[in-house]
Scaffold this motif. Sequence first.
Motif, mmCIF file in Angstrom:
data_model
loop_
_atom_site.group_PDB
_atom_site.id
_atom_site.type_symbol
_atom_site.label_atom_id
_atom_site.label_comp_id
_atom_site.label_asym_id
_atom_site.label_seq_id
_atom_site.Cartn_x
_atom_site.Cartn_y
_atom_site.Cartn_z
ATOM 1 N N LEU A 1 -14.238 -8.102 11.965
ATOM 2 C CA LEU A 1 -14.063 -8.616 13.321
ATOM 3 C C LEU A 1 -13.025 -7.798 14.075
ATOM 4 C CD1 LEU A 1 -14.525 -10.718 15.538
ATOM 5 C CD2 LEU A 1 -12.857 -12.194 14.391
ATOM 6 N N HIS A 2 -11.942 -7.448 13.399
ATOM 7 C CA HIS A 2 -10.918 -6.617 14.045
ATOM 8 C C HIS A 2 -11.489 -5.253 14.429
ATOM 9 C CE1 HIS A 2 -7.132 -4.510 14.773
ATOM 10 N NE2 HIS A 2 -7.555 -3.581 13.929
ATOM 11 N N ARG A 3 -12.278 -4.666 13.554
ATOM 12 C CA ARG A 3 -12.847 -3.358 13.842
ATOM 13 C C ARG A 3 -13.794 -3.413 15.028
ATOM 14 N NH1 ARG A 3 -17.223 -0.351 12.926
ATOM 15 N NH2 ARG A 3 -18.317 -2.106 11.981
ATOM 16 N N ARG A 4 -14.620 -4.447 15.090
ATOM 17 C CA ARG A 4 -15.569 -4.552 16.194
ATOM 18 C C ARG A 4 -14.864 -4.843 17.514
ATOM 19 N NH1 ARG A 4 -19.857 -2.061 16.351
ATOM 20 N NH2 ARG A 4 -20.337 -3.402 18.136
ATOM 21 N N MET A 5 -13.809 -5.644 17.469
ATOM 22 C CA MET A 5 -13.053 -5.902 18.688
ATOM 23 C C MET A 5 -12.372 -4.631 19.181
ATOM 24 S SD MET A 5 -11.407 -9.639 17.819
ATOM 25 C CE MET A 5 -10.454 -9.694 19.322
ATOM 26 N N ALA A 6 -11.844 -3.821 18.264
ATOM 27 C CA ALA A 6 -11.222 -2.563 18.665
ATOM 28 C C ALA A 6 -12.260 -1.616 19.257
ATOM 29 C CB ALA A 6 -10.525 -1.924 17.463
ATOM 30 N N GLU A 7 -13.462 -1.576 18.664
ATOM 31 C CA GLU A 7 -14.511 -0.724 19.210
ATOM 32 C C GLU A 7 -14.947 -1.196 20.591
ATOM 33 O OE1 GLU A 7 -17.697 -0.579 16.453
ATOM 34 O OE2 GLU A 7 -16.614 0.615 14.958
ATOM 35 N N LEU A 8 -15.075 -2.520 20.751
ATOM 36 C CA LEU A 8 -15.462 -3.048 22.062
ATOM 37 C C LEU A 8 -14.413 -2.737 23.115
ATOM 38 C CD1 LEU A 8 -17.239 -4.754 23.920
ATOM 39 C CD2 LEU A 8 -16.125 -6.802 22.993
ATOM 40 N N ALA A 9 -13.150 -2.843 22.740
ATOM 41 C CA ALA A 9 -12.087 -2.539 23.703
ATOM 42 C C ALA A 9 -12.039 -1.058 24.037
ATOM 43 C CB ALA A 9 -10.748 -3.002 23.150
ATOM 44 N N SER A 10 -12.354 -0.209 23.063
ATOM 45 C CA SER A 10 -12.290 1.234 23.307
ATOM 46 C C SER A 10 -13.454 1.735 24.149
ATOM 47 C CB SER A 10 -12.256 1.993 21.980
ATOM 48 O OG SER A 10 -13.445 1.752 21.232
ATOM 49 N N LEU A 11 -14.532 0.938 24.270
ATOM 50 C CA LEU A 11 -15.659 1.363 25.095
ATOM 51 C C LEU A 11 -15.287 1.422 26.571
ATOM 52 C CD1 LEU A 11 -18.623 -0.595 23.449
ATOM 53 C CD2 LEU A 11 -18.078 1.830 23.217
ATOM 54 N N GLU A 12 -14.380 0.549 26.990
ATOM 55 C CA GLU A 12 -13.979 0.489 28.394
ATOM 56 C C GLU A 12 -12.629 1.171 28.557
ATOM 57 O OE1 GLU A 12 -15.987 -0.536 30.626
ATOM 58 O OE2 GLU A 12 -17.473 -1.294 29.209
ATOM 59 N N ARG A 13 -12.545 2.083 29.479
ATOM 60 C CA ARG A 13 -11.295 2.790 29.743
ATOM 61 C C ARG A 13 -10.962 2.738 31.231
ATOM 62 N NH1 ARG A 13 -9.664 5.841 25.423
ATOM 63 N NH2 ARG A 13 -11.192 6.110 23.747
ATOM 64 N N PRO A 14 -10.721 1.519 31.747
ATOM 65 C CA PRO A 14 -10.332 1.454 33.167
ATOM 66 C C PRO A 14 -8.960 2.064 33.377
ATOM 67 C CG PRO A 14 -10.140 -0.696 32.118
ATOM 68 C CD PRO A 14 -10.778 0.200 31.103
ATOM 69 N N ARG A 15 -8.827 2.775 34.452
ATOM 70 C CA ARG A 15 -7.574 3.459 34.741
ATOM 71 C C ARG A 15 -6.611 2.540 35.457
ATOM 72 N NH1 ARG A 15 -9.438 9.495 36.890
ATOM 73 N NH2 ARG A 15 -10.542 10.136 34.968
ATOM 74 N N ALA A 16 -5.396 2.492 34.956
ATOM 75 C CA ALA A 16 -4.352 1.725 35.616
ATOM 76 C C ALA A 16 -3.603 2.629 36.588
ATOM 77 C CB ALA A 16 -3.395 1.130 34.585
ATOM 78 N N ALA A 17 -2.891 2.021 37.480
ATOM 79 C CA ALA A 17 -2.135 2.781 38.480
ATOM 80 C C ALA A 17 -0.990 3.536 37.822
ATOM 81 C CB ALA A 17 -1.612 1.844 39.564
#
Length: 296
Positions: free
Chosen positions: A189-205
């Motif tokens: 579950l931790h690995r899949r959550m990390a992969e899901l989070a790494s798919l999105e790379r929104p840029r912060a200010a």
Amino acid sequence: MCRPIYVYVLFRPKGPPVTRSPAPEPVADSPTLTPAQAFDALYAFCAPALVRQAYLLTGRRELARESVERAFQLVWQRWPEVARDPDPAGWVRAATYDYALSPWHRIRPRFRRSEPPPADAISRTLLDALLKLPPPYRRALLLYDGVGLGLPETAAETEASTPATANRLLHAREAIAARLPELANPAELHRRMAELASLERPRAARPPAVRTDSERRAAFWTRAAIAFTVTLIGTTALAMRTAPTHYEPPVAPGTMVQGVPPRVAPGSLSQRELALRAKLRQGTASGPERLLPQPR
């Protein structure tokens, strides 16, 4: 002069609960940072991971970026407090989670439209399962199985007791495993959550822009507070100017009222009034007669 800031990895691999040790004392010859430099270093270290975590909490890329920026604006406004905190990363993480999970976002028009889901089918199912969890359960699951905090630390950050946090984690894991049985293992579950989070790379200010927005927001609310205070003082002064200056007790029943002119008996009628009275008396008792046009 600002003391050095020690932060922790926000998305480390899941392992046995780690007990945090106090931050080491700064070395005497260590370079000192200005408040702006220390803030920029904390922002550069924490912001990318926090944006990904906020995305798992909300499922919205723009809201995740806004949550991180608002949290760091609050950090800059309270920088002396955050700089002396033993865990500044945890401070800004808690502020980010609080803003991201605020129920007021539901009524904002810009967040009523749904965003495109992840392209991967498993990632879509996992994100949908996460978003269907109650916010306290989602937050506890992300902190424990995603960030890797221990159970007491997760309970402290979610402001809940340790047994309540454990129950939330168990129910959250059961809900995820019901949708994705292969994620019943916490490590998977931790690995899949990390992969899901790494798919999105929104840029912060950029950090200077965040500090500038924080100062503008603080100045705006300061001017608003001054304007409200001036309005309140003016309203109070007007009320004091127009309010009665002495107490007037009510008149008790049976007391003669002073200052009222006495009743005056009607005088004699004029000739015109006498003629009108005689004409009215000559009419029928049931009412005036019907009027008919008379030829001239």
